[in-house]
Design an enzyme around this catalytic site. Structure first.
Site: not given
Ligand SMILES: NC(=O)c1ccc[n+]([C@@H]2O[C@H](COP(=O)([O-])OP(=O)(O)OC[C@H]3O[C@@H](n4cnc5c(N)ncnc54)[C@H](OP(=O)(O)O)[C@@H]3O)[C@@H](O)[C@H]2O)c1
Length: 254
Positions: A149, A162
């Protein structure tokens, strides 16, 4: 569609929504066979149905990456059922922000368990398979990409833990990159800015509203923007190692 990953197998964690789902679809478009991992099996099965209808062999792995035994079993299934493992995208993650003084420690524990320990468990379980894939595949290269991130680069008030998790995985990946370079397993980090996903919907009431206010008026990134970055990294020829990509929203100042 380039089909440049034809004959390879990619595992995407956190593929039940957001960036992970878009990445699984994109790597399938690049020709890879796909394994999708998350806790919400219904969402994974719906995605798998879609991918199969487009001709991609897809394995569903309902697992919690915070549990090393579940991870070991899931990675074992990838190799047993799909025959190999060439690409791992460590995408699953959680984000609970807000001032340190007000934070429930359970939120910190969860971020450490998923964003840090989960990445370590998945990477460790996958490594022997990635090393052998790099030796025996026609591409002669394998990849581990971790979704970090901008918070891993710049620590801002309200994101202390975070940021700690994301800067931690950056350090882990840089060290691992040096260890694996002689084996032609590339290690990359993609650092998204703010992406329009479900991530902030899991935050506490109050924090969620504060975050929404901070983002008011901004045009956010889309999950596909990050999936494109991952695809770019892993489809390069083996002579090219793109180890880091920072992808901000054009409206983002931090
Ligand atoms: N959105 C942003 O602005 C942003 C910015 C920078 C970085 N990121 C990073 O991008 C990545 C994806 O996030 P996203 O934004 O796409 O959010 P999201 O839609 O909430 O996706 C998160 C994913 O992680 C899975 N997950 C969470 N806990 C888990 C566990 N214990 N075991 C297995 N799977 C798990 C969730 O699936 P289940 O709930 O079905 O397990 C979901 O598929 C993350 O690492 C996040 O930190 C996001």
């Amino acid at each position: 569609m380039t089909e440049s990953l034809k004959g390879t197998v990619a595992l995407v964690t956190g593929a039940s929504s957001g960036i992970g789902e878009a990445t699984a679809r994109t790597l399938a478009g690049d020709g890879a066979t796909i394994a999708v991992l998350a806790r919400r099996g219904d969402r994974l099965r719906a995605l798998a149905d879609d991918l199969r209808s487009e001709g991609t062999t897809t394995l569903v792995l309902e697992a919690d990456i915070a549990d090393p035994q579940q991870v070991q079993a899931a990675v074992g299934r990838v190799v047993a059922e799909l025959g190999r493992l060439d690409t791992v995208v460590n995408n699953a993650g959680v984000s609970f922000t807000g001032p340190v003084a007000e934070a429930p420690p359970q939120e910190w524990d969860r971020m450490l368990a998923v964003n840090v320990a989960g990445v370590l468990h998945v990477t460790r379980a996958a490594l022997p398979h990635l090393v052998s894939a790099a030796q025996d595949s026609p591409r002669r290269v394998a990849d581990v990409v971790t979704i970090s991130s901008t918070a891993g680069r710049v620590a801002r008030a309200g994101q202390a833990v975070y940021s700690l998790t994301k800067s931690g995985v950056n350090a882990f990946c840089e060290s691992l990159r040096q260890e694996l370079q002689p084996k032609r397993v590339r290690v990359g980090v993609v650092e998204p800015g703010t992406v329009n996903t479900e991530l902030s919907s899991h935050m506490r009431e109050g924090v969620r509203e504060t975050v929404a206010k901070q983002l008011e008026g901004m045009e956010l990134l889309r999950p596909q923007d990050i999936a494109d970055a991952v695809s770019y990294m892993v489809t390069r020829d083996r002579r090219v190692a793109v180890n880091e990509m920072l992808v901000r929203s054009g409206d983002q100042t931090w």
